[in-house]
Motif scaffolding. Structure first.
Motif, short mmCIF file in Angstrom:
data_model
loop_
_atom_site.label_atom_id
_atom_site.label_comp_id
_atom_site.label_asym_id
_atom_site.label_seq_id
_atom_site.Cartn_x
_atom_site.Cartn_y
_atom_site.Cartn_z
N GLU A 98 47.70 -133.35 -11.94
CA GLU A 98 48.86 -133.79 -12.55
C GLU A 98 48.36 -132.71 -13.38
OE1 GLU A 98 51.12 -136.58 -15.81
OE2 GLU A 98 49.19 -137.42 -15.03
N ARG A 99 47.28 -132.36 -14.40
CA ARG A 99 46.45 -131.92 -15.41
C ARG A 99 46.62 -130.77 -15.37
NH1 ARG A 99 42.01 -133.85 -19.62
NH2 ARG A 99 42.76 -132.40 -21.28
N HIS A 100 46.03 -130.53 -13.63
CA HIS A 100 45.84 -129.41 -13.21
C HIS A 100 46.97 -128.84 -12.82
CE1 HIS A 100 43.83 -126.19 -10.60
NE2 HIS A 100 44.30 -126.19 -9.57
N THR A 101 48.00 -128.95 -12.59
CA THR A 101 49.32 -128.93 -12.66
C THR A 101 50.08 -128.60 -13.56
OG1 THR A 101 49.69 -129.72 -9.75
CG2 THR A 101 51.12 -129.43 -11.41
N LEU A 102 50.08 -129.10 -14.48
CA LEU A 102 50.20 -128.68 -15.63
C LEU A 102 49.45 -127.32 -16.96
CD1 LEU A 102 50.76 -132.49 -17.81
CD2 LEU A 102 52.28 -130.67 -17.07
N TYR A 103 48.58 -127.44 -17.04
CA TYR A 103 47.79 -126.07 -17.19
C TYR A 103 48.57 -124.76 -16.26
CZ TYR A 103 44.31 -128.72 -19.98
OH TYR A 103 43.85 -128.97 -21.15
N TYR B 77 42.10 -120.27 -21.06
CA TYR B 77 41.18 -121.33 -19.84
C TYR B 77 41.44 -122.45 -21.18
CZ TYR B 77 39.54 -116.84 -17.32
OH TYR B 77 39.58 -116.08 -16.83
N ALA B 78 41.20 -123.39 -19.89
CA ALA B 78 41.41 -124.45 -20.68
C ALA B 78 39.35 -125.15 -20.59
CB ALA B 78 41.98 -125.70 -20.55
N LEU B 79 38.63 -125.24 -21.02
CA LEU B 79 37.28 -125.66 -20.46
C LEU B 79 36.79 -127.29 -20.88
CD1 LEU B 79 35.29 -122.65 -21.71
CD2 LEU B 79 36.70 -122.20 -19.72
N GLU B 80 37.02 -127.81 -19.71
CA GLU B 80 37.09 -129.24 -19.45
C GLU B 80 35.69 -129.67 -19.79
OE1 GLU B 80 39.16 -131.31 -20.59
OE2 GLU B 80 41.15 -129.96 -20.71
N PHE B 81 35.21 -130.63 -19.69
CA PHE B 81 33.64 -131.13 -19.44
C PHE B 81 34.03 -132.05 -19.55
CE2 PHE B 81 29.74 -133.13 -20.83
CZ PHE B 81 28.95 -132.97 -19.60
N GLN C 109 34.23 -125.32 -5.07
CA GLN C 109 33.67 -124.93 -5.76
C GLN C 109 33.58 -126.19 -6.49
OE1 GLN C 109 33.13 -121.36 -7.23
NE2 GLN C 109 33.62 -122.15 -8.84
N LEU C 110 32.47 -126.77 -7.56
CA LEU C 110 32.01 -127.83 -8.49
C LEU C 110 31.10 -127.28 -9.35
CD1 LEU C 110 31.43 -131.11 -6.15
CD2 LEU C 110 33.80 -130.39 -7.31
N ILE C 111 31.01 -127.43 -10.28
CA ILE C 111 30.11 -127.13 -11.67
C ILE C 111 29.64 -128.17 -12.59
CG2 ILE C 111 29.94 -125.03 -12.86
CD1 ILE C 111 32.50 -123.97 -12.36
N TYR C 112 28.23 -128.09 -12.36
CA TYR C 112 28.18 -129.83 -13.16
C TYR C 112 27.24 -128.73 -14.51
CZ TYR C 112 28.67 -132.22 -9.21
OH TYR C 112 28.77 -133.04 -8.41
N LEU C 113 27.56 -129.67 -15.55
CA LEU C 113 26.57 -128.51 -16.87
C LEU C 113 25.64 -129.77 -17.13
CD1 LEU C 113 26.38 -127.06 -18.57
CD2 LEU C 113 28.40 -127.31 -20.34
N ASP C 114 23.90 -129.39 -17.80
CA ASP C 114 22.99 -130.25 -18.14
C ASP C 114 23.78 -129.70 -19.31
OD1 ASP C 114 21.19 -131.00 -19.44
OD2 ASP C 114 20.03 -131.85 -17.47
N ALA C 115 24.11 -130.76 -20.79
CA ALA C 115 24.73 -129.68 -21.94
C ALA C 115 23.02 -129.98 -22.41
CB ALA C 115 25.41 -131.15 -22.61
N ASP D 41 42.17 -123.71 -15.99
CA ASP D 41 41.35 -125.00 -15.99
C ASP D 41 40.81 -125.01 -15.76
OD1 ASP D 41 43.54 -124.90 -13.56
OD2 ASP D 41 42.59 -127.54 -14.14
N ILE D 42 39.05 -124.85 -15.52
CA ILE D 42 38.05 -125.12 -15.36
C ILE D 42 37.28 -126.08 -15.43
CG2 ILE D 42 35.62 -123.83 -14.95
CD1 ILE D 42 37.07 -121.15 -16.01
N TRP D 43 37.12 -126.73 -14.78
CA TRP D 43 36.20 -128.13 -15.07
C TRP D 43 35.02 -128.62 -14.91
CZ3 TRP D 43 39.42 -132.21 -16.02
CH2 TRP D 43 40.74 -131.86 -16.28
#
Length: 282
Positions: A136-141, A120-124, A203-209, A148-150
């Motif tokens: 492009e990044r999604h396809t490469l992963y 898994y590539a976790l991108e913030f 879907q979209l995932i938001y993170l309040d760090a 890839d989870i954004w």
């Protein structure tokens, strides 16, 4: 934006040192001895370890790091990827901050390899990306079988004033949770990056760090810059990585159980159900 990183290479041994893993006193000693190098451009690094901000490494010179394919660092971005790393590494076979993947020449904010071998590539992400760049990044992963989870920064979350949040109707045809996790529905303003992600993932995932809370939007429809969605709020601590779809391995991160209709459901499928299968992680 500072030119910083959460990872350094120990010059005398080649050891990879990450904030939160390596002893701070050791890092101070190595920093004072000029033995910390950038893992991406090999420039000299120094440790920044104050009492207010998250500890990190900064480039000694003002020259930009030669590795261009990453978001400029800010306190929030550093904290966001650090939170993801600290949480999701717990059940991982391998975990690393800022892992370079040579097959695609990409750097994942956080890389997680599960015991079954799925990566898994976790991108913030806080700054905007074009649809073309994200695709492009999604396809490469996905081309190297990395899911890839954004996670979007909470600064990107914007409710629509013209379509305010309200309870989900009991007559709603989609079998989504109606009361759990602060369930509501309404309209949300989105930009290029959100539209790219939701078109692919539903879907979209938001993170309040700072609060370590997730906001999940499950798409109902998208028109222009307005996303109509079901909204859920839950702690990052309740989320996990799971694989339940053989046809689309790794595409099963969903912190709301039963959030999409099961296979064969009579309900009309949403984009979320087309791209993801249910994953119980709470």
């Amino acid at each position: 934006m500072e030119n910083t990183t959460l990872v350094a290479i120990r010059a005398d041994t080649g050891e990879r040192l990450a904030i939160g893993d390596a002893d701070t006193d050791l890092l101070r000693t190595l920093s004072d001895a000029h033995k910390l190098r950038c893992p991406h451009c090999d420039s000299l690094l120094m440790l920044k370890a104050g009492n207010v901000r998250l500890h990190h490494f900064a480039h000694v010179t003002l020259n930009a790091c030669s590795y261009a394919d990453h978001e400029p660092e800010s306190d929030r971005h550093r904290l966001g990827k650090y939170r993801l790393y600290q949480h999701f590494r717990r059940d991982a076979q391998d975990a690393a901050l800022e892992r370079w993947l040579p097959q695609t020449d990409q750097r994942a904010d956080c890389y997680i390899a599960m015991p079954d071998g799925q990566g898994y590539a976790l991108e913030f992400q806080q700054v905007n990306n074009t649809i073309e760049h994200w695709n492009e990044r999604h396809t490469l992963y996905r081309g190297i079988n990395v899911c890839d989870i954004w996670f979007l920064g909470s600064v990107r979350y914007q409710e629509s004033a013209s379509e305010p949040l309200h309870p989900i109707s009991p007559y709603e045809p989609m079998p989504v949770p109606r009361e759990a996790f602060g369930a509501l529905t309404g309209g949300f303003r989105v930009r290029e990056l959100e539209k790219a992600i939701v078109a692919a993932e539903g879907q979209l995932i938001y993170l309040d760090a700072e609060s370590e809370m997730l906001t999940l939007l499950l798409m109902r429809s998208l028109a222009g810059n307005t996303l109509r969605a079901y909204r859920y709020v839950l702690p990052l601590a309740s989320a996990s990585l799971a694989i339940t779809a053989e046809a689309n391995p790794g595409a099963a991160f969903n912190p709301v159980p039963a959030a999409v209709p099961p296979s064969g459901s009579s309900a009309a499928p949403s984009a979320a159900s087309r791209s993801r299968s249910p994953a119980s992680s709470i």
